[in-house]
Motif scaffolding. Structure first.
Motif, PDB file in Angstrom:
ATOM      1  N   LEU A   1      39.124 -22.948  47.187  1.00  0.00           N
ATOM      2  CA  LEU A   1      39.235 -22.745  48.640  1.00  0.00           C
ATOM      3  C   LEU A   1      39.334 -24.081  49.378  1.00  0.00           C
ATOM      4  N   VAL A   2      38.450 -25.011  48.988  1.00  0.00           N
ATOM      5  CA  VAL A   2      38.456 -26.309  49.667  1.00  0.00           C
ATOM      6  C   VAL A   2      39.773 -27.032  49.411  1.00  0.00           C
ATOM      7  N   LEU A   3      40.208 -27.030  48.137  1.00  0.00           N
ATOM      8  CA  LEU A   3      41.472 -27.687  47.809  1.00  0.00           C
ATOM      9  C   LEU A   3      42.620 -27.054  48.585  1.00  0.00           C
ATOM     10  N   GLY A   4      42.609 -25.719  48.598  1.00  0.00           N
ATOM     11  CA  GLY A   4      43.648 -25.000  49.333  1.00  0.00           C
ATOM     12  C   GLY A   4      43.651 -25.393  50.802  1.00  0.00           C
ATOM     13  N   SER A   5      42.441 -25.500  51.366  1.00  0.00           N
ATOM     14  CA  SER A   5      42.332 -25.892  52.771  1.00  0.00           C
ATOM     15  C   SER A   5      42.906 -27.278  52.993  1.00  0.00           C
ATOM     16  N   ILE A   6      42.577 -28.187  52.066  1.00  0.00           N
ATOM     17  CA  ILE A   6      43.079 -29.553  52.214  1.00  0.00           C
ATOM     18  C   ILE A   6      44.605 -29.555  52.167  1.00  0.00           C
ATOM     19  N   VAL A   7      45.151 -28.788  51.213  1.00  0.00           N
ATOM     20  CA  VAL A   7      46.611 -28.718  51.097  1.00  0.00           C
ATOM     21  C   VAL A   7      47.209 -28.145  52.382  1.00  0.00           C
ATOM     22  N   LEU A   8      46.592 -27.065  52.870  1.00  0.00           N
ATOM     23  CA  LEU A   8      47.080 -26.445  54.110  1.00  0.00           C
ATOM     24  C   LEU A   8      47.028 -27.424  55.275  1.00  0.00           C
ATOM     25  N   LEU A   9      45.887 -28.128  55.377  1.00  0.00           N
ATOM     26  CA  LEU A   9      45.728 -29.073  56.492  1.00  0.00           C
ATOM     27  C   LEU A   9      46.744 -30.196  56.387  1.00  0.00           C
ATOM     28  N   ALA A  10      47.032 -30.598  55.147  1.00  0.00           N
ATOM     29  CA  ALA A  10      47.972 -31.700  54.956  1.00  0.00           C
ATOM     30  C   ALA A  10      49.403 -31.256  55.245  1.00  0.00           C
ATOM     31  N   THR A  11      49.722 -30.011  54.868  1.00  0.00           N
ATOM     32  CA  THR A  11      51.108 -29.573  55.043  1.00  0.00           C
ATOM     33  C   THR A  11      51.333 -28.895  56.388  1.00  0.00           C
ATOM     34  N   LYS A  12      50.547 -27.877  56.665  1.00  0.00           N
ATOM     35  CA  LYS A  12      50.768 -27.140  57.909  1.00  0.00           C
ATOM     36  C   LYS A  12      50.049 -27.764  59.092  1.00  0.00           C
ATOM     37  N   GLY A  13      48.908 -28.365  58.807  1.00  0.00           N
ATOM     38  CA  GLY A  13      48.122 -28.977  59.881  1.00  0.00           C
ATOM     39  C   GLY A  13      47.462 -27.926  60.744  1.00  0.00           C
ATOM     40  N   LEU A  14      46.813 -28.398  61.796  1.00  0.00           N
ATOM     41  CA  LEU A  14      46.162 -27.469  62.706  1.00  0.00           C
ATOM     42  C   LEU A  14      47.054 -27.262  63.920  1.00  0.00           C
ATOM     43  N   ASN A  15      46.924 -26.099  64.515  1.00  0.00           N
ATOM     44  CA  ASN A  15      47.644 -25.827  65.748  1.00  0.00           C
ATOM     45  C   ASN A  15      46.788 -26.354  66.897  1.00  0.00           C
ATOM     46  N   TRP A  16      46.917 -27.654  67.118  1.00  0.00           N
ATOM     47  CA  TRP A  16      46.061 -28.310  68.106  1.00  0.00           C
ATOM     48  C   TRP A  16      46.263 -27.694  69.474  1.00  0.00           C
ATOM     49  N   GLY A  17      45.155 -27.433  70.143  1.00  0.00           N
ATOM     50  CA  GLY A  17      45.221 -26.851  71.481  1.00  0.00           C
ATOM     51  C   GLY A  17      45.471 -27.907  72.539  1.00  0.00           C
ATOM     52  N   LEU A  18      45.557 -27.431  73.728  1.00  0.00           N
ATOM     53  CA  LEU A  18      45.840 -28.269  74.890  1.00  0.00           C
ATOM     54  C   LEU A  18      44.891 -29.458  75.001  1.00  0.00           C
ATOM     55  N   ASP A  19      43.610 -29.227  74.677  1.00  0.00           N
ATOM     56  CA  ASP A  19      42.625 -30.286  74.822  1.00  0.00           C
ATOM     57  C   ASP A  19      43.012 -31.531  74.041  1.00  0.00           C
ATOM     58  N   PHE A  20      43.691 -31.319  72.918  1.00  0.00           N
ATOM     59  CA  PHE A  20      43.980 -32.445  72.045  1.00  0.00           C
ATOM     60  C   PHE A  20      45.402 -32.979  72.196  1.00  0.00           C
ATOM     61  N   THR A  21      46.355 -32.081  72.466  1.00  0.00           N
ATOM     62  CA  THR A  21      47.744 -32.538  72.508  1.00  0.00           C
ATOM     63  C   THR A  21      48.153 -32.970  73.902  1.00  0.00           C
ATOM     64  N   GLY A  22      47.445 -32.488  74.889  1.00  0.00           N
ATOM     65  CA  GLY A  22      47.908 -32.690  76.253  1.00  0.00           C
ATOM     66  C   GLY A  22      48.951 -31.636  76.560  1.00  0.00           C
ATOM     67  N   GLY A  23      49.160 -31.393  77.848  1.00  0.00           N
ATOM     68  CA  GLY A  23      50.120 -30.372  78.244  1.00  0.00           C
ATOM     69  C   GLY A  23      49.552 -29.533  79.351  1.00  0.00           C
ATOM     70  N   THR A  24      50.237 -28.434  79.611  1.00  0.00           N
ATOM     71  CA  THR A  24      49.829 -27.592  80.731  1.00  0.00           C
ATOM     72  C   THR A  24      49.690 -26.152  80.272  1.00  0.00           C
ATOM     73  N   VAL A  25      48.653 -25.490  80.747  1.00  0.00           N
ATOM     74  CA  VAL A  25      48.476 -24.068  80.473  1.00  0.00           C
ATOM     75  C   VAL A  25      48.365 -23.332  81.795  1.00  0.00           C
TER      76      VAL A  25
END
Lengths: 616, 315
Positions: free
Chosen positions: B27-51
């Protein structure tokens, strides 16, 4: 005797819980619709103002619930929202523009409770609606301004001391002063060093090019930035007051940012315009020796610069600033005898002296009023900060007829501009432009929804937990449930007691989560008691051992959760901080209620008696 | 005594430790792979932008709404429902040369064409610079929390247990992040707060087990470490289930009725609490045993205590 708390312990428990309850009570009273009257510059809210307002409202048939005069501000409570709006209009009209009249929601806590320090929890913007801004001060501009002032200083100092220099200019590193020979450079360096210890001087001569570089020292740079931030905070605070918002928040965040929160404000466009505007004025002498044609072709005498006139055309002004907007203490829009808009200006004592000296020496010469404004260009710099556009315009050129003192007028503006300029000047100029880097607007209906859904979640989960504990642990479950309820009341009480604590939606989530986790302490204790009974101990012994053995688990696990909450509080901002605060308070109160509180009840019911079975 | 949740006989939990640990590792390895490839869907707080959050008076056809958003100010907008079909959320990334105000005005203009009674409920704008700083701070917060906790447990218990506990926490955080990466649920500040709360909660669990392990090591002087751990887990199992149950009930209530702003937070907790419960049993204790925790390693605390109680040798 086993399981008997001494009297003082019981009294302590009752006392602590009573205090918690007492401070939680103000939250039951809700809020009154109110109108707040604050005096702006020059005026004062007095008992006679209060009497006048009360009389006025009575004549309009608006029933006043309570009217309070405190710390120079008047708060009039009325029956409902409709009357509130009506009352605001009536009061604003009658009092004129020396007062700001704002809508407010005042806690309806009874006087006697209030006098004992009782007040309800403060609600965050996400629960009551409003605007939140995070503003960034353009430090580059603040430093540039300081350098410009230094250049003017150097010029006059060198002239005074009769040291000849070839030119002074600002470059990327700092200020560069050029000389024709080495001697004047050496004497200038000696002299300037003795005069300004906040600048670092270095000889940057190259061959026949004699030059001195002056750079701000580290400490001075820091001081300039700090002052720029502080002054901007003061200015923004003044402007917020002019906006007539009740209970605004203006505070610094970090080295160059300012948080502004305006509860209840919906018109964000105007709020932004007033907060972010950096309009200021400067007075310059017109360089009447400059040749207009030569200037147009780009040949401007040293120490002068070409500026645009608002009504078209150009004018050459001396670079040296005679007076800046910093000295302005008052500004009112009005009309002259031909009913053209104008702004009457009052200066502070220092500004008055400067201005009177300048005008005395220059009677018969033209002086220009330069209007400076920074605007968000909509573009961004490479580092993501907002690119500011500097707009400079000469709004009026007038020949100085006589020596002017502390009061005079500026003409040449449109009606709207006169209004805005007066407002901005009154509130003080921003020393450096600010840009909005974060903005959050929450509608009031969403705020109400957030409260409702938070409370909903709390009721559902509380119901489920209470029911389970009652079925699974019976009498002891009931005690745990009493502790849980007390715990919730105490969190509310502590939140209301701490002056800086603000309840936000994540804060409610923190409370709800506490409900789920608070029973953990009791579960640990009860499971231990069951273990002991199973192991064949007597009832009294089992209770004693259960509480004693579970203690270290409860303490350790709560302390570690507390550490996490503390870190959340330290690095988090806004919403996350709100969550961390309630979590920390929740941990503290749940430890008290789950361990000490339930023990007190258990001891009171079963302590010191001969019993064979336990309802657990 | 109602005891449906307590175990009568000591269960050999560690018998399943190896397969569960392997599953955790995967599970942990899978998560690391996912985070490395797909990454997180960063929300407005982190990417900047308008909602912009809007509430329409009637259900809205999102496709029709989307089809209008073709102007340069609004072209890359993400439009979605939340809560009900009348509530619409529009996200806009930061765009070079376009101020957020203009974007908001445009969006609201289009919305008003669909429904003149649309209510603008929430507008948020975050500059990209601010977002970047937040992301750095957030990552730092998780790291500092883990380190502080490790120090505390090492001080209160023992370094092998501390390592086990922190490994379990890191495991929970990774798996939670992994699920967020997999589902591409939005990761914003409240989710980060949720993740940190998971750290706190899961630790709570681990500490309770450890506390019992320490106690039993001193009590069961003849037993092997595996047996001590099995007994400890069995004894604390009913408490673990009850506390997890009550907390989950609460979190589910938050998830279902907490409103749009609290949704991500509740989701993070929901995941973290489920994962955290088994990790405190399998990851934390199993690793501590593998690292060689035994009765002797629990003794120093006891000796120290006795020493402290004795009168000082020096006058």
């Amino acid at each position: 005797m086993l399981n008997k708390y001494p009297m003082w312990k019981n009294i302590m428990v009752v006392l602590i819980i009573a205090i918690g309850c007492f401070y939680a009570v103000p939250n039951l009273f809700g809020e009154d619709h109110a109108v707040q009257v604050v005096a702006t510059r020059g005026a004062e809210v007095t008992a006679s103002t209060q009497a006048r307002v009360n009389e006025l409202l009575a004549s309009k048939g608006i029933a006043v619930k309570r009217s309070e005069l405190e710390k120079g501000q008047l708060l009039v409570r009325v029956q409902n929202a409709d009357q509130q709006l009506l009352a605001k209009e009536v009061i604003a009209e009658a009092l004129g523009d020396k007062f700001t009249v704002a809508l407010n929601l005042a806690p309806a806590t009874p006087k006697w409770l209030e006098s004992m320090g009782g007040s309800p929890m403060k609600l965050g913007l996400d629960l009551r609606g409003g605007v939140h801004f995070l503003m960034e001060v353009d430090m580059g501009e603040a430093i540039r301004k300081m350098e410009e002032a230094k250049v003017a200083d150097f010029r006059s100092q060198l002239r005074e001391e009769k040291i000849r220099y070839a030119g002074i200019r600002i470059n990327a590193q700092g200020i560069e002063i050029k000389f024709r020979d080495a001697e004047s450079l050496a004497s200038a360096e000696r002299f300037l060093k003795s005069r300004s210890n906040d600048m670092v001087f270095s000889d940057v001569s190259k061959g026949e090019d004699f030059a001195l570089q002056a750079v701000m020292s580290e400490t001075y740079l820091k001081q300039v930035k700090e002052e720029a931030l502080q002054q901007n905070i003061t200015t923004i605070r003044n402007r917020v007051n002019e906006l007539g918002v009740s209970e605004p928040v203006v505070q610094r965040q970090g080295a160059e940012r300012i948080i502004v929160e305006l509860p209840g404000v919906q018109d964000t466009a105007r709020a932004k315009e007033i907060l972010g505007a950096t309009a200021s004025i400067e007075f310059h002498m017109v360089d009447d020796k400059a040749d207009a044609n030569a200037a147009q072709a780009g040949r401007v005498p040293a120490g002068s610069e070409v500026y645009q006139r608002r009504e078209g055309g150009q004018v050459v002004l001396k670079k040296e600033v005679m007076l800046t907007g910093d000295h302005i203490t008052g500004a009112q829009p009005s009309f002259d005898q031909y009913s053209r808009p104008q702004v009457s200006i009052n200066l502070d004592a220092k500004g008055g002296t400067i201005f009177s000296n300048v005008t005395k020496d220059n009677i018969g010469k033209p002086m220009a009023t330069l209007f400076i404004e920074y605007k968000d260009s909509g573009e961004r710099n490479a580092d993501g900060s907002v690119k500011m556009l500097k707009i400079e315009e000469v709004i009026s050129v007038a020949t100085i007829q006589a020596r002017l003192g502390r009061n005079f007028v500026i003409t040449g503006l449109s009606h709207g501009e006169a209004q805005n300029l007066a407002l901005l000047l009154r509130a003080g100029a921003l020393i450096a432009p600010v840009s909005i880097v974060e903005e959050r607007t929450i509608g009031p209906s969403l705020g109400a929804e957030n409260i409702a859904s938070g409370i909903n979640a709390m009721l559902w989960s509380m119901g489920a937990v209470v029911l389970f504990m009652l079925i699974y642990y019976r009498a002891f479950g009931l005690i745990a449930n009493i502790a849980l309820t007390m715990n919730l009341v105490m969190i509310v009480g502590v939140m209301s007691m701490i002056p800086g604590a603000v309840l936000t939606l994540p804060g409610i989530a923190g409370m709800v989560l506490t409900i789920g986790m608070a029973v953990d302490g009791n579960v640990l204790i009860y499971e231990r008691i069951r273990d002991e009974i199973r192991a064949g101990r007597s009832v009294q012994q089992a209770i004693q051992e259960g509480y004693a053995n579970a203690f270290s688990s409860i303490a350790d696990s709560n302390i570690t959760t507390f550490i996490t909450a503390l870190i959340l509080f330290a690095v988090g901002s806004g919403a996350v901080k709100g969550f961390a605060v309630t979590l920390m308070i929740g941990i503290a109160t749940s430890m008290f209620t789950a361990i000490v509180g339930t023990r007190a009840i258990v001891n009171a019911v079963w302590g010191g008696k001969r019993i064979q079975t336990l309802s657990i | 005594m109602l005891e449906i949740l307590s175990l009568k006989r000591t269960v050999n939990f560690l018998k399943h430790a190896l397969p569960v640990s392997i599953m955790s590792a995967v599970l942990v390895l899978g998560s690391i792979v996912l985070l490395a490839t797909k990454g997180l869907n960063w929300g407005l707080d982190f990417t900047g932008g308008t909602v912009v959050e809007m509430s329409f008076s009637t259900p809205v056809d999102l496709n029709q709404f989307r089809s209008q958003l073709t102007t340069p100010e609004t072209s890359s907008a993400v439009v979605q429902n939340y809560g009900s079909s009348r509530d619409v959320l529009v996200r806009l990334p930061v765009k070079e040369g376009i101020s957020s105000d203009v974007q908001v005005v445009e969006i609201v203009k289009f919305a008003q064409q669909l429904d003149p009674n649309v209510v603008q409920k929430r507008v948020e704008f975050v500059g990209p610079q601010v977002g970047k700083e937040l992301a750095e701070q957030g990552g730092l917060a998780v790291l500092v929390a883990l380190i502080c906790i490790m120090i505390y447990i090492a001080f209160r218990f023992e370094w092998r247990l501390a390592t086990g506990a922190v490994a379990a926490l890191a495991h929970d955080v990774m798996v939670t992040l992994g699920v967020f990466s997999l589902t591409q649920m939005e990761f914003d500040l409240t989710v980060l707060a949720g993740v940190l709360t998971v750290v706190g909660y899961s630790l709570n669990d681990t500490i309770v087990v450890f506390d019992r392990v320490r106690e039993n090591f001193l009590k069961m002087r003849k037993s092997e470490p595996e047996e001590v751990v099995n007994v400890s887990i069995t004894q604390t199992m009913s408490r673990t289930i009850i506390t997890m149950g009550t907390t989950l009930v609460v979190v589910v209530a938050l998830f279902l009725s907490g409103g749009s702003m609290i949704h991500g937070f509740a989701a993070a907790l929901l995941l973290g609490i489920s994962v955290g419960t088994y990790s405190s049993v399998y990851v934390a204790t199993y690793l501590a045993i593998k690292l060689g925790v035994n009765r002797e390693s629990m003794m120093p605390a006891e000796i120290e205590k006795e020493g402290a109680d004795q009168p000082s040798m020096m006058p």
